[in-house]
Design a protein around this motif. Sequence first.
Motif, short mmCIF file in Angstrom:
data_model
loop_
_atom_site.label_atom_id
_atom_site.label_comp_id
_atom_site.label_asym_id
_atom_site.label_seq_id
_atom_site.Cartn_x
_atom_site.Cartn_y
_atom_site.Cartn_z
N LEU B 45 58.02 44.72 -16.51
CA LEU B 45 57.19 44.26 -17.63
C LEU B 45 56.10 45.25 -18.04
CD1 LEU B 45 56.82 40.47 -16.80
CD2 LEU B 45 58.37 41.59 -18.40
N LEU B 46 55.64 46.08 -17.10
CA LEU B 46 54.53 46.98 -17.44
C LEU B 46 54.81 47.90 -18.63
CD1 LEU B 46 52.57 48.11 -14.26
CD2 LEU B 46 51.73 46.91 -16.27
N PRO B 47 56.01 48.52 -18.70
CA PRO B 47 56.27 49.36 -19.89
C PRO B 47 56.16 48.58 -21.19
CG PRO B 47 57.87 49.84 -18.19
CD PRO B 47 57.08 48.65 -17.72
N ILE B 48 56.59 47.31 -21.17
CA ILE B 48 56.50 46.51 -22.39
C ILE B 48 55.04 46.20 -22.69
CG2 ILE B 48 57.20 44.33 -23.47
CD1 ILE B 48 59.70 44.43 -21.72
N TRP B 49 54.29 45.92 -21.63
CA TRP B 49 52.85 45.72 -21.79
C TRP B 49 52.20 46.98 -22.37
CZ3 TRP B 49 49.08 42.65 -22.59
CH2 TRP B 49 47.76 43.01 -22.28
N TRP B 50 52.60 48.13 -21.86
CA TRP B 50 52.06 49.40 -22.36
C TRP B 50 52.33 49.52 -23.87
CZ3 TRP B 50 54.16 53.46 -25.00
CH2 TRP B 50 53.35 54.60 -25.12
N LEU B 51 53.53 49.13 -24.25
CA LEU B 51 53.92 49.24 -25.67
C LEU B 51 53.03 48.34 -26.52
CD1 LEU B 51 56.04 50.56 -27.52
CD2 LEU B 51 57.41 48.51 -27.29
N ILE B 52 52.80 47.10 -26.04
CA ILE B 52 51.97 46.17 -26.81
C ILE B 52 50.55 46.71 -26.94
CG2 ILE B 52 50.95 43.85 -26.77
CD1 ILE B 52 53.54 42.96 -25.27
N ASN B 66 42.67 54.44 -21.19
CA ASN B 66 43.55 53.89 -20.17
C ASN B 66 44.80 53.28 -20.83
OD1 ASN B 66 44.85 52.28 -18.35
ND2 ASN B 66 42.99 51.51 -17.39
N GLY B 67 45.94 53.75 -20.38
CA GLY B 67 47.18 53.35 -21.02
C GLY B 67 47.52 51.88 -20.87
N PHE B 68 46.99 51.23 -19.82
CA PHE B 68 47.36 49.84 -19.61
C PHE B 68 46.28 48.87 -20.09
CE2 PHE B 68 50.21 51.62 -16.19
CZ PHE B 68 51.35 51.44 -16.95
N SER B 273 58.26 51.06 -32.72
CA SER B 273 59.08 50.62 -31.59
C SER B 273 58.78 49.16 -31.26
CB SER B 273 58.82 51.48 -30.35
OG SER B 273 59.11 52.81 -30.61
N LEU B 274 57.49 48.84 -31.25
CA LEU B 274 57.11 47.47 -30.92
C LEU B 274 57.70 46.49 -31.94
CD1 LEU B 274 55.46 45.60 -29.07
CD2 LEU B 274 53.62 45.75 -30.73
N VAL B 275 57.56 46.83 -33.21
CA VAL B 275 58.09 45.95 -34.26
C VAL B 275 59.58 45.74 -34.10
CG1 VAL B 275 58.45 45.72 -36.75
CG2 VAL B 275 56.28 46.58 -35.89
N SER B 276 60.28 46.79 -33.70
CA SER B 276 61.73 46.67 -33.60
C SER B 276 62.15 45.88 -32.37
CB SER B 276 62.37 48.06 -33.56
OG SER B 276 62.11 48.66 -32.32
N LEU C 164 60.23 54.71 -25.42
CA LEU C 164 59.13 54.09 -24.69
C LEU C 164 58.83 54.84 -23.39
CD1 LEU C 164 57.28 51.73 -23.89
CD2 LEU C 164 59.29 50.36 -23.53
N TRP C 165 59.87 55.10 -22.62
CA TRP C 165 59.66 55.81 -21.36
C TRP C 165 59.26 57.26 -21.59
CZ3 TRP C 165 58.83 54.22 -16.57
CH2 TRP C 165 59.19 52.91 -16.23
N ALA C 166 59.74 57.82 -22.68
CA ALA C 166 59.35 59.21 -22.98
C ALA C 166 57.83 59.30 -23.09
CB ALA C 166 60.00 59.67 -24.28
N PHE C 167 57.23 58.29 -23.71
CA PHE C 167 55.77 58.27 -23.78
C PHE C 167 55.15 58.14 -22.40
CE2 PHE C 167 56.29 56.98 -28.31
CZ PHE C 167 55.53 58.01 -28.85
N LEU C 168 55.82 57.32 -21.57
CA LEU C 168 55.27 57.12 -20.22
C LEU C 168 55.46 58.36 -19.35
CD1 LEU C 168 56.43 53.45 -19.59
CD2 LEU C 168 54.11 54.24 -20.03
N TYR C 169 56.33 59.27 -19.78
CA TYR C 169 56.52 60.52 -19.04
C TYR C 169 55.67 61.65 -19.61
CZ TYR C 169 60.82 58.45 -17.07
OH TYR C 169 61.73 57.66 -16.43
N MET C 170 55.16 61.45 -20.82
CA MET C 170 54.57 62.57 -21.55
C MET C 170 53.17 62.89 -21.04
SD MET C 170 54.04 62.88 -25.63
CE MET C 170 55.62 62.20 -26.07
N PRO C 171 52.97 64.10 -20.57
CA PRO C 171 51.63 64.46 -20.10
C PRO C 171 50.64 64.27 -21.24
CG PRO C 171 53.21 66.22 -19.66
CD PRO C 171 53.90 65.22 -20.53
N GLY C 172 49.49 63.70 -20.94
CA GLY C 172 48.50 63.52 -22.00
C GLY C 172 48.43 62.08 -22.48
N ILE C 173 49.60 61.43 -22.59
CA ILE C 173 49.59 60.03 -22.99
C ILE C 173 49.82 59.12 -21.78
CG2 ILE C 173 50.89 58.25 -24.23
CD1 ILE C 173 51.25 59.96 -26.50
#
Lengths: 435, 302, 331
Positions: B45-52, B66-68, B273-276, C164-173
């Motif tokens: 779920l965390l990646p989806i949370w990150w997206l939101i 902070n990304g989260f 991405s989120l919208v889709s 989505l994961w590409a962002f989570l891998y990207m240094p800086g973001i």
Amino acid sequence: MLAKLAARSRRRAVLGSLSAAALVLTAAACGGSGDDKAVGGTVHLEFWGWAPGYDKSAELFNATHKSIKVTFKKLPSGGQGGYDKMLSAVKAGNAPCLAQIGFESIPTFLLEGALEDVSQEAGATKDKFVPWTWNQVTVAGRTYGIPVDTGPMAMYYRKDVFKKYGIAVPTTWDEYAKAAEKLHKADPEAHIVNLRAITLSGLAWQKGAKWFGTEGDAWHVGVDDDQSGQLADYWQQLVEKKLVATDQGYSPAWWSGLQSGKVATAIGAVWLNPLIAQNAPKAKGKFAVAPMPQWTAGEKKFGNDGGGSTAVLKGCQHKDEAVEFATWMSTDPDSLKNLITKTGIYPAATAGLELPEVNKGVDYYGGQNIYKVFGEAAQHTDTNWQWGPTQSQFGVDLDEATANAYAGSGTLFDAFSNVQKKTLSAIKSKGVKVR
Amino acid sequence: MSTQPTARHRRSDPGRAAPPARRRGTSAARLSTTVLLFAIAGYFLLPIWWLIVSATKSNGDLFGSNGFWFGSHFHLADNLTKVFRHSDGIFGRWLLNSLLYCGAGALVATLFAAMAGYALAKYPFKGREGVFAVILGAVLIPPPLLALPLYLLASSTGLVNTYWSVLIPSAVTPFGVYLARVYAEASVPDELTDAARVDGAGELRIFFTIALRLMSPALVTICLFQFVGIWNNFFLPLMMLADDSRWPLTLGLYFWNSQLRDQPWYDIVVTGSLVSVVPLCIAFLALQRFWRSGLSAGSLKS
Amino acid sequence: MTRDADSPTLPAADRPAPSGDHGPGRERRPSRSRSGSRLAARRNRSAAVLLAPFGVLFLAVFVIPIGYAVHQSLFRVERSGLGFGAPRTVFAGLDNYTRVLTDSTFLKGVGRVLLFGLVQVPVMLGLALLLALLLDSRVARFKRFFRVAYFLPFAIPGVIAAVLWAFLYMPGISPLNDIGRSIGADVDFLSHDVILFSIGNIVTWSWTGYNMLIIYTSLQSVPKELYEAAELDGCSGFRIAWHIKVPLVRPALTLTGVFSIIGTLQLFGEPMVLRPMTAAISSNYTPVMLSYQAAFGLNDYNFAAAVAVVLALATFVLSYGFLRLSTQGSR
């Protein structure tokens, strides 16, 4: 559960009507692809490309011409799949008349039999263009399109950083290497440049390398020729001493290096100037542009990176009109003004070089008239540079080989030899003679 | 790591019924299991949370906070406007295209699969098993490998770069035929179809009035599978469609993402991405049950 | 037992598998004595009509393209001199196949996806099995929530998941890098050594829940009495899981295994999305990418078709072999 299912089964009617609706939808949603049709004496031409501003030039043309109407269609950029789309449209027999094709890809399109010979239609316009650009759209004496823009190269540099460390603006590559050392010594986190792989082709152009050429009825590939070897050795030295940053070209890190001054120069074409302004806004007024360093002091030899043409694709039924539009777009003052401001081109048409839009101070560069430097470079660009017939593969190979060299597996010269090998086999696989 | 309580029921106690209340293991086992399950849920779920969270950030905050957790400003509305305005509002068009490809493709595919599955289940014609084997074999062919030959064919027939070039391949689901056959065998009793025949109903009418209705829960499952299958198939439109006005969302976002090197529109890619993702997630949560029935049918007979 | 039309039953899927020869699940043999051949002919016609729409599309989308690809793979384009004349297409026999099988980049790509499959598929299926068993066990709480949570990533299209994961891998973001640094592990997800694992992680994240659900539903259809008997004998939940449940979900594991193998060989979207961000992924990193590059980078459709045919055959052989292996053990 059962009751729910029974309720759901009553929805089958809905499902059925939905699928009927979908069928109607799909039937309605289908458009054919763009064949050029002549309606009531007006010739309709389709034009595929990706550069911003081209659509506006087409509108300007339509507003001033009665008998020809041009529709611009936006594609992904050439290297990002745009060229694939054009080639596959030619294959399928539904290609547009006009296409935006970079100089580097003209021979590739030609090899695929995707271009129309418009030597006759375009013959009279040759004198309107900078000589070397005409050579780019002409192969073996036949012309296939009209040049639009060029990419004369120069050195963008951070005045403030040079001043801070007492570094003089280098005029030769030798001085450039010394400046790199001095800078890195003063600030271990700073680098002289963040070199993109593709920039190497412009540097090879300046060096006088002959990456591609034709000899009689065979192609000649020289990515590992002497001049290229010297170039590779020069940069390899800098890479090994860690004087060059190797971030992915145009990644956020690439721009932030320029913005912070941790990267002191960028070797690049004229079209890089608005990009730097956009992506490094905090460095406003700190950049200046100087001529590219020379291999021999006092010489004037420059390279070119980019530039392209409006080419006429195979199967076009209206070659005269296509050439008329393409010529108008590249030479008409209004169109040129639009392309210079919107697209950021540097014109290939000689008349375009006189326009005030490319002869003025630029705010971001502290009011410097940077175009003087680029104009000078355009005048002294080797006219004999040629591109090969397998360009998209070549670009990918060069990119990958360089990245590997940067990552420390093998030298840059190994990378060049590697690309040489791959390119020879690619050209052979096309059933073409190569030496 | 549950250990069994000592109270043991022996078989030599035939009169006893099963224990009345089911024991739920020890509380330690319960706690450790729950903690583990929550930890794994975090991974999913965390990646989806990150997206939101990221869709509410400006470019500056994307790189600098902070990304989260949420950034200093709530930019969601701005980002959404940006997404839908970008290059003349092409995003909305992509959304509609996706709905067309997935919706129309899945509905037509489902109807045809239902017809074929029913025929394979209920009519013992000669060569039936051979036909079925060929269709099953097609399930084993990866879509990307099929896309290139399809492209070559479309290219030689001039279908390249039309809506049809994506719609036609989307309307075929061999896996759906397999499911439809399993369901038809299970849920359309012969007594019923025989009775209808006695009443003088034609075969097609029997299918469209009786069989389709009985199979409808299964058809929703097939439709879902195909919908997601089309939604996921990015290779086919990538090859077929030159013109970005015909792209589905996935291709559009892939293209925007590939442009990030030249154009720093990170906020747009993230928000797009989120919208889709949102509509599909909602559909998913609403239609869970159908997934389960479809997935288990697949594992019944191997 | 007969059922009336208004109460449709659950599909077979939701019930224990119909065993053998009774129950409504089987179809009837038509008795030849009663029905004349006219009737049979009519039925055959109806079957043909019902099969036709799917059949026609199936031919157009599967059979003809595959035939066409095989045909294309047997030819080659010849040019002469500089190659600017009209190209000619000539019969090449198996030349393209020789080229494919001796192409070092192709073999490297195959090796890469096989390595990927050997690591990623067992990890993913192991995790899926573990989750299914946990959710099926009696010590689990909030089962519904967890089921949805694990399955949710499957709702996200592969390309978007990769973005989505590409962002989570990207240094800086990436917040992962920040977290990593704070515990002293600075991993570059996009570097040469790590990239294959990074791609594996995207695939695992997307598909574990889906596979878990397949295994879970097949566990659900096991009659509860089986466990109860074992429990009365004093087996621990652990042993029940291992000795009773795992053998029972074998078919489900086989199915997920086959689909995962097919998925591995066609690895394409994820590396394509990550490519612009890292030099570690080349244009022919995986076999499908090589085929794509050959078609659209070199416009060598004949070679690309040969690659596609070889890959399709390899997929077939591998999944069939896997099926044989996994069904052999159960006999």
